[in-house]
Design a protein around this motif. Structure first.
Motif, PDB file in Angstrom:
ATOM      1  N   THR A  57     -61.947  22.632 -27.624  1.00  0.00           N
ATOM      2  CA  THR A  57     -63.029  23.557 -27.935  1.00  0.00           C
ATOM      3  C   THR A  57     -63.371  23.553 -29.422  1.00  0.00           C
ATOM      4  O   THR A  57     -62.555  23.176 -30.273  1.00  0.00           O
ATOM      5  CB  THR A  57     -62.660  24.990 -27.518  1.00  0.00           C
ATOM      6  OG1 THR A  57     -61.462  25.375 -28.209  1.00  0.00           O
ATOM      7  CG2 THR A  57     -62.438  25.080 -26.024  1.00  0.00           C
ATOM      8  N   TYR A  59     -65.907  26.099 -32.195  1.00  0.00           N
ATOM      9  CA  TYR A  59     -66.701  27.319 -32.314  1.00  0.00           C
ATOM     10  C   TYR A  59     -67.416  27.391 -33.655  1.00  0.00           C
ATOM     11  O   TYR A  59     -66.910  26.908 -34.681  1.00  0.00           O
ATOM     12  CB  TYR A  59     -65.806  28.557 -32.182  1.00  0.00           C
ATOM     13  CG  TYR A  59     -65.131  28.698 -30.847  1.00  0.00           C
ATOM     14  CD1 TYR A  59     -63.859  28.186 -30.628  1.00  0.00           C
ATOM     15  CD2 TYR A  59     -65.768  29.350 -29.790  1.00  0.00           C
ATOM     16  CE1 TYR A  59     -63.237  28.308 -29.394  1.00  0.00           C
ATOM     17  CE2 TYR A  59     -65.149  29.482 -28.555  1.00  0.00           C
ATOM     18  CZ  TYR A  59     -63.890  28.957 -28.371  1.00  0.00           C
ATOM     19  OH  TYR A  59     -63.280  29.082 -27.150  1.00  0.00           O
ATOM     20  N   THR A  68     -65.014  33.058 -26.411  1.00  0.00           N
ATOM     21  CA  THR A  68     -64.157  32.047 -25.800  1.00  0.00           C
ATOM     22  C   THR A  68     -64.959  31.246 -24.781  1.00  0.00           C
ATOM     23  O   THR A  68     -65.583  31.833 -23.880  1.00  0.00           O
ATOM     24  CB  THR A  68     -62.953  32.689 -25.101  1.00  0.00           C
ATOM     25  OG1 THR A  68     -62.201  33.458 -26.034  1.00  0.00           O
ATOM     26  CG2 THR A  68     -62.058  31.619 -24.489  1.00  0.00           C
ATOM     27  N   SER A  70     -65.014  28.342 -21.775  1.00  0.00           N
ATOM     28  CA  SER A  70     -64.141  27.751 -20.773  1.00  0.00           C
ATOM     29  C   SER A  70     -65.017  27.021 -19.755  1.00  0.00           C
ATOM     30  O   SER A  70     -66.226  27.252 -19.689  1.00  0.00           O
ATOM     31  CB  SER A  70     -63.290  28.822 -20.088  1.00  0.00           C
ATOM     32  OG  SER A  70     -64.115  29.770 -19.431  1.00  0.00           O
TER      33      SER A  70
END
Length: 122
Positions: A57, A59, A68, A70
């Motif tokens: 991931t 950000y 978050t 997913s």
């Protein structure tokens, strides 16, 4: 053809939470990166979060520790859990995917969803 459909946007007070979802459907062989972008009025579209097929991931600094990302590779979905929302998070949020289609398995194609509005009141 591939379609991305977002859901989960809405109006929330500052400090609240929302969960965005994006479902991909159509002639999908596999999906590589999946991302969430956002665009506020008068601003350029910006990357919020990204996730690779293997689950790595990334950000934007402005959302680290609050959002978050997913995904579910079986269901071809990606989610964005947003917490501690701020008025500056107000924007249209777009789902994005890099897809290998069944029609052209040697080529990847970029797809966008139609966007879902998130509004955070102070």
């Amino acid at each position: 053809q591939v379609q991305l459909v977002e859901s989960g946007g809405g109006l929330v007070q500052a400090g609240g939470s929302l969960r965005l979802s994006c479902a991909a459907s159509g002639s999908i062989f596999s999906i590589n990166d999946m991302r969430w972008y956002r665009q506020a009025p008068g601003n350029q579209r910006e990357l919020v979060a990204a996730i690779t097929r293997s689950g790595s991931t990334n950000y934007a600094d402005s959302v680290k520790g609050r959002f978050t990302i997913s995904r579910d590779n079986v269901k071809n979905t990606v989610h964005l859990q947003m917490s501690s929302l701020k008025p500056e998070d107000t924007a249209v949020y777009y789902c994005y995917a890099i897809v290998t289609t069944t029609h052209q398995p040697g080529i990847t194609v970029q797809y966008w969803g139609q966007g879902t509005q998130v509004a955070v009141s102070s």
